[in-house]
Write a protein that holds these residues in place. Structure first.
Motif, PDB file in Angstrom:
ATOM      1  N   THR A   1       0.842  -1.191   0.000  1.00 46.54           N
ATOM      2  CA  THR A   1       0.000   0.000   0.000  1.00 46.54           C
ATOM      3  C   THR A   1       0.880   1.244   0.000  1.00 46.54           C
ATOM      4  O   THR A   1       1.708   1.417   0.898  1.00 46.54           O
ATOM      5  N   PRO A   2       0.715   2.109  -0.997  1.00 42.70           N
ATOM      6  CA  PRO A   2       1.582   3.285  -1.102  1.00 42.70           C
ATOM      7  C   PRO A   2       1.181   4.393  -0.114  1.00 42.70           C
ATOM      8  O   PRO A   2       0.569   5.399  -0.474  1.00 42.70           O
ATOM      9  N   ILE A   3       1.546   4.130   1.135  1.00 44.67           N
ATOM     10  CA  ILE A   3       1.381   5.105   2.211  1.00 44.67           C
ATOM     11  C   ILE A   3       2.748   5.237   2.868  1.00 44.67           C
ATOM     12  O   ILE A   3       3.373   4.242   3.212  1.00 44.67           O
ATOM     13  N   TRP A   4       3.192   6.476   3.010  1.00 45.88           N
ATOM     14  CA  TRP A   4       4.534   6.724   3.526  1.00 45.88           C
ATOM     15  C   TRP A   4       4.456   7.545   4.799  1.00 45.88           C
ATOM     16  O   TRP A   4       3.559   8.353   4.980  1.00 45.88           O
ATOM     17  N   LYS A   5       5.463   7.340   5.661  1.00 48.07           N
ATOM     18  CA  LYS A   5       5.455   8.120   6.894  1.00 48.07           C
ATOM     19  C   LYS A   5       6.728   8.940   7.037  1.00 48.07           C
ATOM     20  O   LYS A   5       7.811   8.517   6.652  1.00 48.07           O
TER      21      LYS A   5
END
Length: 139
Positions: free
Chosen positions: A121-125
């Motif tokens: 899932t292309p979610i970055w922190k």
């Protein structure tokens, strides 16, 4: 093959764990396994003060596809919600839930779901560290 029973959402709002669990739990199930990803106050020996999560515009589609894949492989209902935006220490970033007739399959499916969400899932922190610096994680 019937459509998989999945729920997937990317949201800026706090996640309602009970709603995620209610989606997957059915009368035939004797096990409910839920994972919560909680923002902690440290990472690799440094103090963390907050996190910012950013998502690709299609992140929810990727999350749904991952849930559908796990549901098809396991034959179980799965649900996941990922929060984006500014989160503080103790906030919940991810809730993933699976229900099954027996605990072993629920634990295995939930672990598989969480691992695949983190991989696909292309979610970055971006972590805000004590002292004012920031760093992107897992880019």
């Amino acid at each position: 093959m019937p459509e998989p029973h999945v729920h997937a959402v990317v949201t800026t709002e706090p996640i309602d764990r009970a709603a995620v669990e209610a989606f997957v739990l059915r009368r035939r199930d004797g096990a409910l396994v839920t994972f919560e990803g909680v923002i902690r106050d440290h990472d690799h020996g440094e103090a963390v003060t907050a996190l910012d999560y950013s998502a690709h515009p299609d992140a929810e589609r990727f999350l749904r596809e991952t849930c559908e894949e796990v549901a098809r492989e396991t034959g179980l209902a799965v649900a996941a919600a990922h929060r984006v935006g500014e989160l503080g220490i103790g906030d919940v970033a991810l809730v993933a839930s699976v229900a099954a007739p027996h605990r072993a399959e629920a634990f295995a499916a939930c672990a598989l779901l969480v691992d695949r969400i983190k991989e696909r899932t292309p979610i970055w922190k971006r972590q805000h560290l004590d002292g004012g610096t920031t760093e992107w994680v897992n880019l």
